[in-house]
Structures are given as structure tokens and as C-alpha cells.
Design an enzyme around this catalytic site. Structure first.
Site, mmCIF file in Angstrom:
data_model
loop_
_atom_site.group_PDB
_atom_site.id
_atom_site.type_symbol
_atom_site.label_atom_id
_atom_site.label_comp_id
_atom_site.label_asym_id
_atom_site.label_seq_id
_atom_site.Cartn_x
_atom_site.Cartn_y
_atom_site.Cartn_z
ATOM 1 C CD GLN A 19 57.204 143.356 20.577
ATOM 2 O OE1 GLN A 19 56.907 143.249 20.931
ATOM 3 N NE2 GLN A 19 57.598 143.924 19.936
ATOM 4 C CD GLN A 65 54.762 141.686 17.181
ATOM 5 O OE1 GLN A 65 54.106 141.788 17.975
ATOM 6 N NE2 GLN A 65 55.943 142.999 16.840
ATOM 7 C CG ASP A 66 59.655 140.988 16.475
ATOM 8 O OD1 ASP A 66 58.996 141.554 15.501
ATOM 9 O OD2 ASP A 66 60.543 141.646 16.965
ATOM 10 C CG ASP A 75 57.530 144.303 12.228
ATOM 11 O OD1 ASP A 75 56.996 144.148 11.157
ATOM 12 O OD2 ASP A 75 57.817 144.674 12.868
ATOM 13 N NE ARG A 127 55.421 146.580 10.690
ATOM 14 C CZ ARG A 127 54.728 147.153 11.608
ATOM 15 N NH1 ARG A 127 53.903 147.723 11.853
ATOM 16 N NH2 ARG A 127 54.728 145.837 13.020
#
Length: 563
Positions: free
Chosen positions: A356, A378-379, A400, A468
Site C-alpha cells: 500500500q 496499490q491503493d 484496490d 472487491r
């Protein structure tokens, strides 16, 4: 908040909770009901019964009591965090101290939210739709703050006995939100008009074909020549509906502007303004700014304009692997209300192997980003809480990469899944709604979802999904959006096992492109292919109640569905 102020707040709350006047309030007007009856509306009825007084009242008296008790608990938790920080000092690891500092910031913000909400409900039983939306937003954010604090502590193995307090506080805030939603929130009105700005903001900035020019230098010079920076003066006075500015400063790394760093310009902005005199405009000239920018909560009505995507670039490389919490890994942190960001790229260059690593974390209410780019893996884009709008922005990421628990609409944006670490899949969204009464969710409206160049040219197959469920009531709607053919036919990915598959709300409406075919989509109870009536609930007009606060920025938007 100082220790003295916290003590005063705690004393006043406890006295309210035990006073005879409060007991008398339970005999007020409205439909009297028992504690058990009113707790039917709460997510956890058993817990609700354990915290409300065992005497008859109406929805309003119970709701007010719950809010007062929530505020008392939030103040107590702030004291617990301060105690932990004082004990650990410089001994604890960076990540542990970071998690505790995050919790302190979040607890302070939560106290503000609960205090404002309590004052509002104490004053009346009847609220306008927009005012009810404000309180529901604040209570939703209070719950999100608790979850964020807990996750940060868990990620650093530093719960230190605080998890039980966080768990119970979250349930208590859920009671307050449920009772408020039942008692004060009016029925949502439909069929509001579509709003489009008349364009002085466009004219001032020299828009061409709905985009900002890449070279703003000449425009910025013209601004200085044509704007009076006194209170309440308008940009280009001939424009009847111009955007107001109170002052303009320039950031230029060569020393020819007012400041050489963005944070120095932010520090110069006035504190706690109400917007009456307009925005404090920070013009950031082209350049690579290696700094971690923060717009704190007391810096309101700040407008930041760059020279264009890939021209004005703010960059950092903090990541979880390098000891930061997800919450404080961001290159750009926004907490101030009514922020406008235009023509800027915000990057986190930690890379796909560092876990992250956030580019922008936004927890600023009524925030608007226009023609900006957010780049990480990520993130990437942490839409943490409150109300947010993104128009004609680019978002690049992997796992994500749009996540959080704000009420957010991304409109006419380009979303680019890129090459992740080997073995990972891409999820465009991971929405974090934890309570069915939160007015939060992610709406992707009129956007384009296609692979970034590195994903197109990759040597191994990467599965890409629309999202998700990060949390139990995860809510994401993709509508009137072009989806390229690289998307997995099932569309959506599970988090783990059957978690949240019956409680989430994922929906698609009238999307186009080879990846938009819903024939082979997931068959989860919470997934829906919706009609126009349902989709309209997630537009700027209905989901964000955005005409007023987005309208005043001059940024173009479509209030309803795209005709």
C-alpha cells in the site's frame, strides 16, 4: 484538542447525561416507544438496548442521548490515545507511533463531527434535506474514522488494549447514526434539475474543449493584472458569475514566485475561513515537487492550480513496506473543506512491490479535483471519508486503487489499471462501507476504464476486476462508462470466501465497450444490473446533493444521468 478542553467537554457531557432534564426529555412529544422498540432500527439491537436508558421516549430523545454518549466516548478515547503516546515516546517503532498519531488525528476529527451533530439535533426535530445530509455524512465519517484507527493499529500489531474500545465505540456511533437516520432524515426528493456552470471559471483559466491548457504562465500573469485581491472581489469583474478569490500566491522553484514550496504557500493561507471572501488561490508553476503536501482541516477554501497533468507534479514514495501506515503513506493529504485542485499530477513512486502506497488521501468535505492525475500502484486514490467529486481526472493503479469510504462520484475520468506485482490481480475499487446507514459509496459515472500501457505490453496475464468488497456493506456503482475488453467477464472479485457477498451493493447501468457485457457477471445476491431510476440515486444530484457546493467551484458537471 487540549487536555483542558477535553476535560471540560467530558464534564459537560456527563452532566447532561445524568441530569433530571434529560430524563424529562424522554417524555417529550412524538410517538413514545420502549428502548427495545427503538433499538429495532440499530445494526446491533442487543448492544443498542445495553446503552440506551430503560425508560420510554421517542426517537428524538433516544437519538440525542446516543449522540451525547458517543461524544463522551470519543473524548475518552482521545485521552487513551494521548496516554499511549506519552508512554511510548520515542521507544516504539515508527509504524506504531504513526498508527497512534493517525488515531489521535482521527479521534480529534470525530469529536468535531459528533459535537456538530449533537448541537444540530438538540436544536430541532425538523431538518432541511441538505442539513440532514450534513449530519448523516459526519456520523458516517465518525464510524469510518474508528475503522481506520483500528486497522492501522492492527497492521502494526500495536492494539495495546484499544481494540475493545474501538469496537464498542463503533457500535455506539452506529446506534447514533441509525436513530438519526430514522428520526431526522427527510425522504429524498427526486427529479432535481441538471446543473451546468455558465463558465467564468472556464474563461478565466482558458479552457479548450473541456480541458485546461498545459501552459498556465501567461494566464497566471493575466490574473495578477486583472484581479483585485481585496475581500470579496471577483475574478474578471465583468463576469457576473465569476469565482471569488481572496488572494493569489505563486509557487515557483526558481524563486521568482511568492514561495518555492507548496507547503509554504499552504501555510500562508488563512485559517478557518467561511468562504465569504472567496478562495485562497495557490498557483503552482510547472516542476517536480518532491514534498509531502498537507492541507490541514483548518485550511478551508483553498484552490490549487497547476500548469497541467505531467507539468506540475507532486511526488513521494512512502509505503507500508517502508514502515508507514496506509493512512499516512500519502504524498498529498487533504483534510480541509471546500478544496479545489486543478491541473496537477500527484504520484507515489514506491512501486508495485512496496504494498500500500497512497498518492492522494482525501478526507476533505466538499472537495473537488478537476483535470488532475493520480499515479501509484496499490491503493492510489484513498477517498477516505465525507463528500468528494472528481471530474476529467486520470487514475493509475493496481490493487484496490480507488478505495475508502467517502460519498464520491468520479465523472468523465480515465481509470487505468496497470501492471501489478507478479501474482496479484487488479481491482479498480475497494469500497469500505461498514454500516448500512452510512450514506457512502463510489459512483463511477461516464468514465473510461482501459489498460495502462505497461499492462498492455506485459508478458503474463493479469486479471482485472471492477472491484472487491473491502468491508461488509461495500457499495460501488459503475454507470454509463466505457469498459475495455481486458476486464474479466465476471466483472467483480471476492475479498475472501463469501464475505459480504449478500450485504454488498454492486451495480452496473448502461455501460458500453467490449468489457461491459453482463451476461457472465457474478451471481452474488448483492450484485445488480439496474435501471435508470435506480442509477439516478448515484448521480451528483442525488448522491452528493452537489449542485450548490460543486456549482460554486465553477467546475463543470452533469447533475443527473448523461442524456
Amino acid at each position: 484538542m487540549s487536555q483542558i478542553l477535553m476535560l471540560l467537554v467530558t464534564i459537560s457531557i456527563l452532566s447532561l447525561s445524568s441530569s433530571p432534564s434529560l430524563a424529562a426529555e424522554f417524555q417529550g412529544t412524538g410517538n413514545a416507544m420502549s428502548r427495545s422498540n427503538v433499538c429495532r432500527f440499530a445494526p446491533d439491537p442487543s448492544y443498542c438496548r445495553s446503552v440506551l436508558p430503560n425508560q420510554p421516549g421517542d426517537i428524538y430523545s433516544y437519538g440525542r442521548f446516543s449522540l451525547r454518549r458517543s461524544l463522551s466516548r470519543a473524548t475518552r478515547f482521545m485521552s487513551l490515545i494521548d496516554d499511549q503516546l506519552n508512554r511510548k515516546g520515542k521507544v516504539a517503532a515508527k509504524a506504531t507511533l504513526g498508527a497512534l498519531e493517525d488515531c489521535k488525528f482521527l479521534a480529534s476529527q470525530t469529536i468535531d463531527f459528533l459535537l456538530s451533530s449533537s448541537r444540530t439535533v438538540d436544536a430541532t426535530k425538523t431538518l432541511s434535506f441538505s442539513r440532514a445530509e450534513d449530519v448523516q455524512t459526519f456520523l458516517s465519517a465518525a464510524i469510518t474514522n474508528e475503522q481506520t484507527c483500528l486497522e492501522g493499529l492492527k497492521s502494526t500489531a500495536s492494539e495495546n488494549g484499544l481494540s475493545g474500545d474501538l469496537f464498542n465505540d463503533t457500535k455506539l456511533y452506529g446506534v447514533s447514526l441509525a436513530l438519526f437516520s430514522k428520526g431526522w432524515v427527510p425522504r429524498r426528493k427526486r427529479s432535481r434539475p441538471v446543473w451546468q456552470p455558465k463558465g467564468s471559471f472556464k474563461k478565466f483559466l482558458g479552457f479548450r474543449n473541456g480541458r485546461l491548457p498545459l501552459n498556465m504562465t501567461g494566464r497566471a500573469r493575466a490574473v495578477y493584472n486583472s484581479v483585485t485581491t481585496g475581500p470579496g472581489r471577483k475574478l474578471l469583474q465583468a463576469e457576473a458569475d465569476a469565482v471569488l478569490v481572496s488572494d493569489i500566491v505563486t509557487v515557483n522553484q526558481d524563486g521568482t514566485g511568492n514561495f518555492t514550496t507548496i507547503n509554504a504557500a499552504v501555510a500562508a493561507a488563512p485559517n478557518k475561513t467561511d468562504g465569504t471572501n472567496g478562495y485562497f488561490l495557490i498557483y503552482v508553476t510547472a516542476g517536480l515537487y518532491e514534498e509531502y503536501v498537507e492541507i490541514p482541516k483548518y485550511k478551508r477554501y483553498v484552490m490549487m492550480i497547476g500548469d497541467g497533468i505531467n507539468q506540475t507534479v507532486i511526488t513521494g514514495n512512502r509505503s507500508v513496506v517502508d514502515g508507514w501506515t496506509t493512512f499516512n503513506s500519502a504524498t498529498f493529504i487533504l483534510s480541509g473543506t471546500n478544496f479545489i485542485g486543478v491541473n496537477i499530477t500527484i504520484r507515489n513512486t514506491a512501486g508495485p512491490t512496496k504494498g500500500q502506497a497512497v498518492a492522494l488521501r482525501s478526507g476533505g468535505d466538499f472537495s473537488v479535483f478537476y483535470s488532475c492525475s493520480f499515479e501509484a500502484y496499490q491503493d492510489t486514490l484513498y477517498t477516505h471519508s465525507l463528500r468528494q467529486f472528481y471530474r476529467e481526472c486520470d487514475v493509475y493503479g493496481t490493487v484496490d486503487f480507488i478505495f475508502g469510504n467517502a460519498a464520491v462520484v468520479l465523472q468523465n475520468c480515465n481509470l487505468y489499471p496497470r501492471q501489478p506485482r507478479k501474482g496479484q490481480s487488479n481491482e479498480v475499487t475497494a469500497q469500505g462501507r461498514t454500516d448500512p446507514n452510512q450514506n457512502t459509496g463510489t459512483a463511477i459515472h461516464g468514465c473510461t476504464i482501459r489498460p495502462a500501457d505497461d499492462l498492455v505490453t506485459s508478458n503474463y496475464t493479469v486479471k482485472t476486476y471492477l472491484g472487491r468488497p473491502w468491508k461488509e456493506y461495500s457499495r460501488t456503482v459503475v454507470m454509463q462508462t466505457y469498459i475495455d475488453g481486458f476486464l474479466e467477464p465476471t466483472g467483480w472479485n471476492a475479498w475472501t470466501g463469501d464475505f459480504a457477498l449478500s450485504t454488498l451493493y454492486y451495480a452496473e447501468y448502461n455501460n458500453t465497450g467490449p468489457g461491459s457485457n453482463t451476461t457472465n457477471r457474478v451471481t452474488w445476491p448483492g450484485y445488480h444490473v439496474i435501471n435508470a431510476t435506480d442509477a439516478s440515486n448515484f448521480t451528483v444530484t442525488n448522491f452528493l446533493v452537489g449542485e450548490g457546493w460543486i456549482g460554486q467551484t465553477g467546475v463543470p458537471f452533469v447533475g443527473g444521468l448523461i442524456a
